[in-house]
Write a protein that holds these residues in place. Structure first.
Motif, mmCIF file in Angstrom:
data_model
loop_
_atom_site.group_PDB
_atom_site.id
_atom_site.type_symbol
_atom_site.label_atom_id
_atom_site.label_comp_id
_atom_site.label_asym_id
_atom_site.label_seq_id
_atom_site.Cartn_x
_atom_site.Cartn_y
_atom_site.Cartn_z
ATOM 1 N N ARG A 89 0.831 -1.215 0.000
ATOM 2 C CA ARG A 89 0.000 0.000 0.000
ATOM 3 C C ARG A 89 0.857 1.253 0.000
ATOM 4 O O ARG A 89 0.533 2.229 -0.679
ATOM 5 C CB ARG A 89 -0.924 0.022 1.214
ATOM 6 C CG ARG A 89 -2.140 -0.820 1.041
ATOM 7 C CD ARG A 89 -3.200 -0.649 2.102
ATOM 8 N NE ARG A 89 -3.072 0.459 3.014
ATOM 9 C CZ ARG A 89 -3.355 0.404 4.307
ATOM 10 N NH1 ARG A 89 -3.777 -0.714 4.850
ATOM 11 N NH2 ARG A 89 -3.226 1.459 5.071
ATOM 12 N N TYR A 91 3.624 1.759 -1.382
ATOM 13 C CA TYR A 91 4.185 1.978 -2.712
ATOM 14 C C TYR A 91 3.158 1.813 -3.829
ATOM 15 O O TYR A 91 3.518 1.681 -4.992
ATOM 16 C CB TYR A 91 5.397 1.067 -2.912
ATOM 17 C CG TYR A 91 6.466 1.402 -1.913
ATOM 18 C CD1 TYR A 91 7.189 2.586 -2.017
ATOM 19 C CD2 TYR A 91 6.713 0.584 -0.825
ATOM 20 C CE1 TYR A 91 8.129 2.934 -1.072
ATOM 21 C CE2 TYR A 91 7.656 0.913 0.127
ATOM 22 C CZ TYR A 91 8.360 2.091 -0.001
ATOM 23 O OH TYR A 91 9.286 2.443 0.940
ATOM 24 N N SER A 92 1.858 1.828 -3.462
ATOM 25 C CA SER A 92 0.747 1.767 -4.418
ATOM 26 C C SER A 92 0.817 0.573 -5.355
ATOM 27 O O SER A 92 0.447 0.666 -6.520
ATOM 28 C CB SER A 92 0.683 3.065 -5.229
ATOM 29 O OG SER A 92 0.546 4.180 -4.390
ATOM 30 N N ASP A 93 1.306 -0.560 -4.856
ATOM 31 C CA ASP A 93 1.347 -1.785 -5.645
ATOM 32 C C ASP A 93 0.074 -2.584 -5.369
ATOM 33 O O ASP A 93 -0.419 -2.623 -4.243
ATOM 34 C CB ASP A 93 2.581 -2.627 -5.299
ATOM 35 C CG ASP A 93 3.863 -1.989 -5.805
ATOM 36 O OD1 ASP A 93 3.824 -1.368 -6.885
ATOM 37 O OD2 ASP A 93 4.896 -2.108 -5.130
ATOM 38 N N LYS A 94 -0.444 -3.223 -6.396
ATOM 39 C CA LYS A 94 -1.686 -3.989 -6.259
ATOM 40 C C LYS A 94 -1.456 -5.353 -5.624
ATOM 41 O O LYS A 94 -2.370 -5.940 -5.077
ATOM 42 C CB LYS A 94 -2.337 -4.156 -7.619
ATOM 43 C CG LYS A 94 -2.797 -2.830 -8.224
ATOM 44 C CD LYS A 94 -3.592 -3.050 -9.474
ATOM 45 C CE LYS A 94 -3.953 -1.800 -10.204
ATOM 46 N NZ LYS A 94 -4.402 -0.681 -9.500
ATOM 47 N N HIS A 100 8.459 -6.084 -0.660
ATOM 48 C CA HIS A 100 7.591 -5.612 0.429
ATOM 49 C C HIS A 100 7.832 -6.430 1.699
ATOM 50 O O HIS A 100 7.814 -5.893 2.807
ATOM 51 C CB HIS A 100 6.116 -5.708 0.029
ATOM 52 C CG HIS A 100 5.774 -4.894 -1.174
ATOM 53 N ND1 HIS A 100 5.078 -5.400 -2.239
ATOM 54 C CD2 HIS A 100 6.054 -3.609 -1.499
ATOM 55 C CE1 HIS A 100 4.931 -4.473 -3.155
ATOM 56 N NE2 HIS A 100 5.517 -3.368 -2.731
ATOM 57 N N LYS A 138 7.086 4.913 -5.917
ATOM 58 C CA LYS A 138 6.666 6.200 -5.368
ATOM 59 C C LYS A 138 5.909 5.905 -4.084
ATOM 60 O O LYS A 138 4.942 5.156 -4.088
ATOM 61 C CB LYS A 138 5.773 6.932 -6.370
ATOM 62 C CG LYS A 138 5.398 8.317 -5.941
ATOM 63 C CD LYS A 138 4.597 9.012 -7.018
ATOM 64 C CE LYS A 138 4.210 10.392 -6.527
ATOM 65 N NZ LYS A 138 3.422 11.106 -7.526
ATOM 66 N N SER A 139 6.361 6.471 -2.991
ATOM 67 C CA SER A 139 5.763 6.125 -1.701
ATOM 68 C C SER A 139 4.762 7.166 -1.228
ATOM 69 O O SER A 139 4.859 8.342 -1.559
ATOM 70 C CB SER A 139 6.848 5.933 -0.649
ATOM 71 O OG SER A 139 7.501 7.158 -0.390
ATOM 72 N N ASN A 140 3.825 6.699 -0.431
ATOM 73 C CA ASN A 140 2.920 7.550 0.305
ATOM 74 C C ASN A 140 3.682 7.934 1.573
ATOM 75 O O ASN A 140 3.882 7.100 2.454
ATOM 76 C CB ASN A 140 1.640 6.776 0.631
ATOM 77 C CG ASN A 140 0.670 7.559 1.483
ATOM 78 O OD1 ASN A 140 1.049 8.256 2.419
ATOM 79 N ND2 ASN A 140 -0.603 7.421 1.155
ATOM 80 N N GLU A 144 4.441 5.799 4.923
ATOM 81 C CA GLU A 144 5.834 5.382 5.098
ATOM 82 C C GLU A 144 6.396 5.836 6.441
ATOM 83 O O GLU A 144 7.220 5.145 7.033
ATOM 84 C CB GLU A 144 6.714 5.884 3.959
ATOM 85 C CG GLU A 144 8.105 5.298 4.019
ATOM 86 C CD GLU A 144 8.919 5.583 2.782
ATOM 87 O OE1 GLU A 144 9.683 4.683 2.394
ATOM 88 O OE2 GLU A 144 8.811 6.679 2.220
#
Length: 161
Positions: A89, A91-94, A100, A138-140, A144
């Motif tokens: 989440r 790194y917005s990966d599904k 991770h 790209k991280s939140n 993070e």
């Protein structure tokens, strides 16, 4: 969140590593070793640092353990796997990828493998920087902040967020 197919292979290989090392359980240490037998971001980072984990393998070998037909995850490794979805989440990966799981290990002060990686001079931000060299991430920043704080991770805050 769903696991990436490469991560599922690594988890399956962790069981084989545990069997090879005569372990009665699957831990985060077995996951680290299994990661080397796969083609993923974490493996590339370990390979670029020439980490083969030979010392770790030797520490895990023991002739006096009985091999059981049923293998279980240690509580520590189970927590790391659960936390992996939080890092996906961030790194917005599904899907949850091997990197991770490594980030989850590095951020948890209760992770044996994470502590081992810290001892050989790998930390959360260094691993993240190495990941950025291999793939675009790209991280939140808000998430993070919580995910990179060992104290907050160890308190179980990730499951609340």
């Amino acid at each position: 969140m769903e696991f990436d197919s490469e991560l599922e292979k690594i988890i399956a290989n962790s069981r084989l590593v545990a069997i090879d090392l005569n372990s009665e359980y699957i831990s985060s240490f077995h996951f680290l070793i299994a990661t080397l037998k796969s083609n993923n971001v974490a493996q590339k980072i370990f390979k670029s640092n020439d980490w083969k984990f030979q010392k770790l393998i030797e520490l895990l070998k023991s002739d006096d353990k009985k091999i059981l037909s049923k293998y279980y995850l240690t509580k520590e490794f189970n927590n790391v796997l659960k936390n992996g979805s939080f890092y996906a989440r961030i790194y917005s990966d599904k899907k949850v990828n091997p990197e991770h799981i490594i980030l989850a290990m590095l951020a948890d002060k209760n992770s044996y493998a994470g502590n081992y990686l810290n001892e050989i001079e790998m930390d959360y931000f260094k691993f993240k920087k190495e990941c950025e060299k291999i793939r675009s991430i790209k991280s939140n920043k808000f998430l993070e902040f919580f995910g990179s704080n060992k104290r907050l991770v160890s308190l179980g805050l990730l499951s609340i967020i």
